[in-house]
Design a protein around this motif. Structure first.
Motif, PDB file in Angstrom:
ATOM      1  N   GLN A  38       1.123  -0.984  -0.464  1.00 38.83           N
ATOM      2  CA  GLN A  38       0.061  -0.311  -0.231  1.00 38.83           C
ATOM      3  C   GLN A  38       0.892   1.016  -0.284  1.00 38.83           C
ATOM      4  OE1 GLN A  38      -3.948   0.472   0.423  1.00 38.83           O
ATOM      5  NE2 GLN A  38      -3.031   2.261  -0.506  1.00 38.83           N
ATOM      6  N   ALA A  39       1.023   1.757  -1.003  1.00 37.27           N
ATOM      7  CA  ALA A  39       1.570   3.138  -1.706  1.00 37.27           C
ATOM      8  C   ALA A  39       0.784   3.967  -0.898  1.00 37.27           C
ATOM      9  CB  ALA A  39       2.109   2.913  -2.797  1.00 37.27           C
ATOM     10  N   PRO A  40       1.721   5.311  -0.456  1.00 33.82           N
ATOM     11  CA  PRO A  40       0.611   6.680  -0.469  1.00 33.82           C
ATOM     12  C   PRO A  40      -0.064   6.618  -1.184  1.00 33.82           C
ATOM     13  CG  PRO A  40       3.031   6.968   0.623  1.00 33.82           C
ATOM     14  CD  PRO A  40       3.082   5.430   0.383  1.00 33.82           C
ATOM     15  N   ALA A  89       9.352   5.317  -6.251  1.00 28.06           N
ATOM     16  CA  ALA A  89       7.993   3.916  -6.060  1.00 28.06           C
ATOM     17  C   ALA A  89       7.470   2.827  -5.065  1.00 28.06           C
ATOM     18  CB  ALA A  89       7.715   4.127  -7.695  1.00 28.06           C
ATOM     19  N   GLY A  90       8.476   1.677  -5.522  1.00 22.34           N
ATOM     20  CA  GLY A  90       8.496   1.208  -4.456  1.00 22.34           C
ATOM     21  C   GLY A  90       8.085   1.368  -2.365  1.00 22.34           C
ATOM     22  N   THR A  91       8.432   2.646  -2.410  1.00 23.05           N
ATOM     23  CA  THR A  91       7.867   2.673  -0.672  1.00 23.05           C
ATOM     24  C   THR A  91       6.030   2.582  -0.453  1.00 23.05           C
ATOM     25  OG1 THR A  91       9.325   4.322  -1.399  1.00 23.05           O
ATOM     26  CG2 THR A  91       8.004   4.736   0.442  1.00 23.05           C
ATOM     27  N   GLY A  92       6.149   1.897   1.003  1.00 25.12           N
ATOM     28  CA  GLY A  92       4.538   1.671   1.095  1.00 25.12           C
ATOM     29  C   GLY A  92       4.798   0.974   1.825  1.00 25.12           C
ATOM     30  N   VAL A  93       3.720   0.095   2.599  1.00 27.96           N
ATOM     31  CA  VAL A  93       3.600  -0.376   3.224  1.00 27.96           C
ATOM     32  C   VAL A  93       3.734  -2.070   3.212  1.00 27.96           C
ATOM     33  CG1 VAL A  93       2.325  -1.769   5.323  1.00 27.96           C
ATOM     34  CG2 VAL A  93       2.564   1.089   5.498  1.00 27.96           C
ATOM     35  N   GLY A 120      -1.021 -10.209   7.604  1.00 25.56           N
ATOM     36  CA  GLY A 120       0.347  -9.630   8.113  1.00 25.56           C
ATOM     37  C   GLY A 120      -0.150  -8.225   9.136  1.00 25.56           C
ATOM     38  N   GLN A 121       0.252  -7.235   9.796  1.00 28.86           N
ATOM     39  CA  GLN A 121      -0.061  -6.548   9.940  1.00 28.86           C
ATOM     40  C   GLN A 121       1.201  -5.542   9.118  1.00 28.86           C
ATOM     41  OE1 GLN A 121       1.669  -6.012  14.075  1.00 28.86           O
ATOM     42  NE2 GLN A 121      -0.821  -6.298  14.889  1.00 28.86           N
ATOM     43  N   GLY A 122       1.605  -5.885   9.067  1.00 35.72           N
ATOM     44  CA  GLY A 122       2.621  -4.978   7.627  1.00 35.72           C
ATOM     45  C   GLY A 122       3.592  -4.157   8.047  1.00 35.72           C
ATOM     46  N   ILE A 123       4.596  -4.026   7.190  1.00 33.40           N
ATOM     47  CA  ILE A 123       6.105  -3.334   7.555  1.00 33.40           C
ATOM     48  C   ILE A 123       6.575  -2.537   6.786  1.00 33.40           C
ATOM     49  CG2 ILE A 123       7.393  -5.201   6.160  1.00 33.40           C
ATOM     50  CD1 ILE A 123       9.450  -5.504   8.196  1.00 33.40           C
ATOM     51  N   GLN A 124       7.089  -1.061   7.035  1.00 30.43           N
ATOM     52  CA  GLN A 124       6.775   0.039   6.356  1.00 30.43           C
ATOM     53  C   GLN A 124       8.447   0.178   5.583  1.00 30.43           C
ATOM     54  OE1 GLN A 124       5.183   2.742   5.627  1.00 30.43           O
ATOM     55  NE2 GLN A 124       7.159   3.411   4.138  1.00 30.43           N
TER      56      GLN A 124
END
Length: 129
Positions: A38-40, A89-93, A120-124
């Motif tokens: 999930q990217a901003p 562009a790959g920044t995100g959770v 899962g809870q996700g990782i930044q």
């Protein structure tokens, strides 16, 4: 059921990062596993998925083909996402997701995970200089 992601953080453009996912509370060998992000300001998208059997077939988002690799170690109940040549562009959770392998193909799983899939809870992951 728990899926615990690790390995996230800050990486410079062009760099590499490996994410790990440790599912528990399920019969790991019966589940296909995927990584979603999930990217901003963007819709969630499936990055890579790996099947539970049949030679561990995989499916990737077009923009990461040739740079990302998803693998699984059934002996250790672990899934990995090797990410090379990162760009901002790959920044995100990033989320690790599990779904019973018999439900669908990896292509269908990546396109639209089932409503009862485990997340899962996700990782930044941040790609920045």
């Amino acid at each position: 059921v728990q899926l615990v992601e690790s390995g996230g953080g800050l990486v410079q453009p062009g760099g590499s990062l490996r994410l790990s996912c440790a599912p528990s509370g399920l019969n790991f060998r019966d589940y296909a596993i995927g990584w979603f992000r999930q990217a901003p300001g963007r819709e969630r998208e499936g990055v890579a998925c790996i099947s539970h059997n049949n030679g561990y077939s995989t499916d990737y988002l077009d923009s990461v083909k040739g740079r990302f690799s998803i693998t699984r170690d059934n002996a250790k109940n672990m899934v990995f996402l090797q990410m090379n040549d990162r760009n901002p562009a790959g920044t995100g959770v990033y989320y690790c997701v599990a779904t019973p392998g018999l439900y669908s193909t990896v292509q269908a799983f990546r396109a639209r995970p089932a409503s009862d899939a485990y997340w899962g809870q996700g990782i930044q992951v941040t790609v920045s200089s």
